[in-house]
Design an enzyme around this catalytic site. Structure first.
Site, short mmCIF file in Angstrom:
data_model
loop_
_atom_site.label_atom_id
_atom_site.label_comp_id
_atom_site.label_asym_id
_atom_site.label_seq_id
_atom_site.Cartn_x
_atom_site.Cartn_y
_atom_site.Cartn_z
N ALA A 1 88.90 95.90 34.94
CA ALA A 1 89.22 96.42 36.28
C ALA A 1 90.68 96.17 36.65
CB ALA A 1 88.29 95.84 37.33
N ILE A 2 91.53 96.27 35.67
CA ILE A 2 92.95 96.03 35.91
C ILE A 2 93.74 97.32 35.71
CG2 ILE A 2 95.00 94.80 35.02
CD1 ILE A 2 93.11 92.48 34.44
N HIS B 1 96.85 98.30 34.59
CA HIS B 1 97.94 97.65 33.86
C HIS B 1 99.30 98.20 34.24
CE1 HIS B 1 95.18 95.44 31.40
NE2 HIS B 1 94.54 96.53 31.04
N GLU C 1 90.53 104.24 25.85
CA GLU C 1 90.37 102.80 25.94
C GLU C 1 91.59 102.26 26.68
OE1 GLU C 1 90.64 100.87 22.12
OE2 GLU C 1 92.49 101.93 21.66
N CYS D 1 73.09 91.02 52.29
CA CYS D 1 73.53 90.20 51.17
C CYS D 1 74.43 89.11 51.73
CB CYS D 1 74.29 91.03 50.15
SG CYS D 1 75.19 90.04 48.93
N CYS E 1 74.13 84.25 43.99
CA CYS E 1 72.69 84.20 43.77
C CYS E 1 72.21 85.43 42.99
CB CYS E 1 71.91 84.05 45.08
SG CYS E 1 71.52 85.58 45.94
N CYS F 1 69.15 89.18 48.27
CA CYS F 1 69.30 90.56 48.77
C CYS F 1 68.46 91.56 47.98
CB CYS F 1 70.75 90.98 48.72
SG CYS F 1 71.43 91.10 47.06
#
Lengths: 418, 115, 477
Positions: free
Chosen positions: C46-47, C49, C333, C397, C434, C439
């Site tokens: 999730a970067i 770059h 990729e 949640c 948790c 939730c």
């Protein structure tokens, strides 16, 4: 912003006992904030019996035990709000909660008791190797679905963890028609009460695999197989010892952790138990903020939770009446050989009332050992314990007279009987 | 032939051995001897479960047997329990099924549900 | 008949769909999963770059840098959580210092602003860096993003602007008839003038249905740890090791949500559906990460997961016309996520626009309706929401502070969640410590209520993966 004398966060076993105790010591302005639709906390889903042997000298089911305390709350007219989730607590005791009726409300509390219980360790937290399909669920969540909502989570169940929750659910599932294929326990001994081993496993011929854990979960979308392997004395899997079970459910009973997020969020350093660091009056590092029950350290007997809740209520009352003053000298409690942790972590000797209860857990099962309590190196109590096991919390009571103003350290350790 | 039984009276969990004449060995105290004999001749258990509930918020009502029941009859009792639907209001202690399976034992509610 | 059919609703397919939705052209997107962004796009670092790492001159390098720059606007329009926290690439051995110097050169060639830091400067920025740090490369344009929101909001906006999405559609055959592509799935048949193959792990197979394969996609697995929030922060920026032939290496980074990820590993595997994790790999990750960052609280791990990279045999993105009007957008990729806005632009400008007159849609709205996030909103603003809908005060949640109102809002939009996992991805409910223990039942109940189905039919992810199997008092009779 409204001001309340005492806000109790959590209307479960600890919170209810704390409220009654504070009320009986003259505190009238009490507000219990409970996130669920009813008071009682986790007791409501613990429909099995065995609660209350100490507290009521009876063996009650969870809901019955809860009802005794709920009636005490109602009889005293103590105010409580349901479906109220506390969002934050600040260091100057502002409590923010949200519920549909009131919206977001901020309260200035003069004293707070944290009684928010615990949460279950998940599969991810123990990094079980393999796939991550549907069908892996923790025992408490399964128990909620079963006992409160009326749903089965599976038909062919394997259980990881021989703690009482897992054992109780093994019986529950079997009685509702599921097939429980077995229970794996990482340690070479079970963590549950012997009574539960007999009545939940042996009664139904459910095998218990000690020194085993789940080495692989198989199933891309839905659970298909659970593979367990034996572990060696460093708790590593022994290759070649795999046993496979075709299951649609892997139920985890792998530990409970204090639900201490409200204090974690404001940077209050937790103790070894992951709950708050407290003194003999269960006061945390924030003056006027107390902690009791599973959020302080995970208990095994609800009776002790109630007792702890009572102490927190009493302490909050003392604080509100100006009778709990923090003075200079604090003695530190230190767990030594054979002891996992001690609560409380600090004792203010000036504030000691007639006695102090030290609670702790042994780090492994032991038979015929001396339990030695020392203050500044001098033995003050030596008890012979025929039987100690990590799953059973131990209480040592010490009279005030044993302490001196200048004491620095209290230690508890075990010593094998010669 | 000796029957092996684990005593559940106290946390010690003594391993008992009971012979055909109901002599118990391995017990750490007299309660164990009583337990061992009972387990071999007539093992009994408390049974807790839930029944279907018609109420505003809760679909299930927790229940318990009023006394211990023969271990071997637990599934028969479950069949009876599963047939029942209770309507709120119900009080903790109310008898849900009287004399279940003619065992002289009641199925009793363990929670009060007002609506 | 569509003009354009996109196969694959991962981040690439979603960006292309949204871009195309600007124009008066009929677009349908197919995906075999039960949600958008449900495979590689939801299991990665999730970067976004910065772009110093790819080989200068490569498509990866060009599109990474271009794409990175586009993210501010994209995230503003689509209300996607994104923060340029910057990255530190850390050398912990003296022998690595020349490699660090090389990275500076590469960064300059790629047009990426970077700065070489001394060990003292690096430690001042990140006190938990290893005491062995010898030097670090600071890249301020790197950022962390919510990859789930990205795919969902892209598709939501695309659908808002006229695109059609069809989930649970697995392509099994593609043929050409008189200049029209006939795409057959397990359930249906679609026709389109143009097909864009953005099918990730399956892209070589899909391409092979229409033309001899010119590239191969190899699954390369990366395993990760997710670690709970800490006070004080463990690290405030993304920490990378020096890159190697295996890739960017095992990083330690805050996520957009504020907790941490440690990973990924890099293992070539055979099975394109194998997402399992294993202990030896996870142990290696712990070791590697601990060389760069000290005090990693592994006792606070809340989850492990793995994702598969679609590694192309060509070592660079495959963006080509495999057959007339059949465009491959494959091998996306790393730095795929960062590059994807630029990839979409390139695909449309170079492969669609020259053939198909693209007229802008007057009604095109680039913005999604703003999202409501309890965690990120002032109490005053939130109280206004509660006044409109009390469910914004019901905390469903606890670990991630998600209210029922937020989930109901998501259900009322295009590209709504159909599953527990779908709710998790969009709202974060279930991502916390948790892991859905509290939730889970709440979310299942909300989905059952919204879709008017019994609880026993609410799936976790794929159809048929319901969490509750039946009622008590019925099983075993």
């Amino acid at each position: 912003m409204q001001t309340r004398e005492l806000v109790i966060i959590g209307g479960g076993s600890a919170g209810l006992a704390a409220a009654v105790s504070a009320y009986d010591e003259g505190i009238r302005d009490i507000l219990i904030l409970e996130r669920d639709e009813y008071l009682g906390g986790i007791l409501n889903q613990c429909i099995h019996n065995g609660f209350g042997l100490h507290e009521f000298k009876e063996q009650l089911s969870g809901p019955e035990y809860a009802e005794r305390f709920i009636n005490q709350i109602k009889d005293r007219g103590i105010e409580y709000k349901l479906k109220a989730m506390v969002i934050s607590v600040s260091r100057d005791k502002h409590v923010r909660y949200a519920n549909e009726t009131d919206g977001i409300v901020e309260i200035q509390a003069r004293a707070i008791i944290m009684a928010t219980g615990c949460y279950e360790r998940s599969a991810g937290a123990i990094a079980i190797p393999g796939d991550r399909p549907v069908g892996v669920i923790t025992a408490g969540t399964a128990q909620r679905y079963m006992n409160m909502e009326g749903y089965m989570v599976g038909k062919r169940v394997f259980i990881l963890g021989s703690g009482d929750i897992g054992l109780i659910m093994a019986r529950r599932l079997t009685l509702e028609g599921a097939k429980v294929l077995g229970v794996a326990e990482l340690m070479p001994y079970s963590n549950g009460l012997t009574r539960n081993i007999v009545q939940c496993l042996m009664d139904f011929d459910i095998p218990l695999y000690l020194s085993h854990s789940v080495s692989k979960i198989v199933g891309r979308e839905k659970l298909e197989k659970v593979v367990i392997s034996q572990v060696d004395n460093t708790l590593n899997f022994i290759p070649g010892t795999e046993k496979e079970f075709e299951a649609d459910t892997l139920m985890l009973s792998v530990g409970l952790l204090p639900n201490n997020y409200l204090l974690d969020d404001i940077g209050v350093i937790p103790s070894k138990t992951r709950g708050a660091i407290v003194n003999e009056h269960l006061e945390t590092m924030i003056p006027g903020v107390f902690s009791a029950g599973n959020v302080l350290h995970v208990h095994d007997l609800v009776d002790f939770v109630s007792a702890e809740g009572r102490l927190a209520g009493h302490s909050a009352a003392m604080y509100l009446n100006g009778k709990l003053v923090k003075t200079g000298n604090y003695l530190k409690t230190i767990p030594l050989a054979g002891i996992s942790y001690i609560v409380p972590q600090y004792i203010n000797i000036t504030n000691l009332e007639d006695k102090v209860e030290l609670k702790f857990r042994p780090s492994k099962p032991m038979k015929d050992v001396w339990l030695i309590t020392k203050i500044d190196g001098v033995v003050v109590k030596k008890q012979l314990k025929p039987f100690l096991i990590p799953s059973e919390m131990v209480n040592v009571s010490l009279e005030k007279g044993l302490f001196k103003e200048e004491n620095q350290e209290l230690t508890i350790e075990t010593e094998v009987k010669a | 032939m000796n029957r092996e039984v684990i005593c559940t009276v106290c946390p010690k969990g003594c391993h008992l051995s009971v012979d055909e004449n109901l002599n118990v060995q391995g017990n750490g105290c007299i309660r164990g001897s009583v337990y061992g004999k009972a387990e071999v001749t007539n093992p009994v258990r408390m049974l807790t479960s839930t029944v279907k509930l018609e109420s505003k918020h809760l679909p299930r009502l927790p229940v318990i047997t009023s006394h211990e029941v023969p271990k071997g009859r637990m599934f028969d009792i479950m069949k009876e329990i599963n047939r029942v639907t209770v309507k709120a209001p119900v009080k903790c202690g109310d008898v849900i099924i009287a004399d279940v399976c003619h065992l002289g034992v009641n199925i009793v509610a363990t929670r009060t549900v007002e609506e | 008949m569509d003009e354009i059919l996109i196969i694959g609703a991962g981040v690439t397919g979603c960006f292309i769909a949204r871009e195309l939705s600007r124009y008066q052209v009929k677009v349908t997107v197919l995906d075999k999963e039960n949600d958008v962004g449900n495979f590689s796009s939801m299991a990665n670092s999730a970067i976004v770059h910065s772009g110093y790492d790819p080989e200068p001159g490569s498509l990866k390098a060009k599109l990474n840098v271009m794409g990175n720059a586009m993210y501010d606007q994209v995230c503003k329009e689509l209300d996607v959580q994104f923060e340029r926290i910057g990255s530190l690439t850390v050398a912990i051995y003296d022998e690595q210092l020349p490699l660090l110097a090389d990275l500076v050169k590469r960064a300059t060639l790629n047009g990426v602003p970077v700065k070489l830091l001394t060990p003292a400067e690096a430690k001042a920025m990140e006190p938990n860096l290893s005491d062995n740090v010898k030097g670090a490369l600071w890249a301020p344009t790197a950022g962390v993003i919510d990859p789930f929101e990205l795919c969902v909001h892209l598709m939501e906006n695309a659908i808002d602007n006229g695109v059609t999405l069809k989930l649970n559609e697995e392509v099994v055959d593609i043929r050409s008839f008189g200049g029209i592509w006939e795409v057959r799935t397990k359930k249906n048949t679609y026709h389109a003038k143009y097909v864009i193959n953005a099918s990730g792990l399956q892209a070589d197979h899909i391409s092979g249905l229409v033309a001899p394969q010119t590239f191969k996609i190899t699954p390369r697995k990366g395993e990760y740890f997710v670690i709970d929030y800490t006070q004080p922060a463990l690290v405030k920026h993304t920490i990378f090791p020096l890159p190697s032939s295996l890739g960017k290496g095992i990083l330690v980074s805050p996520t957009y949500g504020g907790n941490y990820i440690v990973g990924p590993s890099s293992t070539v595997i055979d099975d394109k559906e194998d997402l399992s994790t294993d202990k030896p790999t996870l142990d290696e990750i712990k070791k590697s990460a601990s060389l760069m960052v000290k005090n990693i609280p592994f006792h606070k791990v809340i989850r492990v997961f793995s994702g598969l990279r679609a590694t192309p045999s060509t070592h660079d993105f495959v963006i080509e016309e495999a057959s007339p009007n059949f465009i491959n957008v494959a091998g996306i990729e790393s730095p795929g996520l960062a590059s994807s806005p630029a990839i979409a632009k390139k695909v449309i400008e170079e492969f669609i626009a020259p053939k198909l007159k693209l007229f802008a849609k007057a009604s095109f709205n680039p913005n999604v309706r703003p999202y409501h996030r309890f965690k990120k909103t002032s109490e005053e603003e939130w109280s206004k929401l509660i006044a409109q809908d009390r469910r914004y005060a019901r905390m469903v949640c606890r670990c991630e502070s998600v209210t029922e109102g937020e989930i109901r809002d998501m259900l009322a939009r295009n590209c709504p969640p159909h599953t527990v996992k779908g709710v998790k991805k969009r709202s974060r409910a279930g991502f916390g410590r948790c892991q859905g223990g509290f939730c889970g039942p709440n979310v299942v109940a909300i989905l059952a209520d919204h879709y008017h189905i019994p609880l026993t039919e609410v799936p976790y992810d794929e159809p048929g993966t319901n969490i509750v199997k039946g009622a008590t008092k019925e099983v075993g009779e």
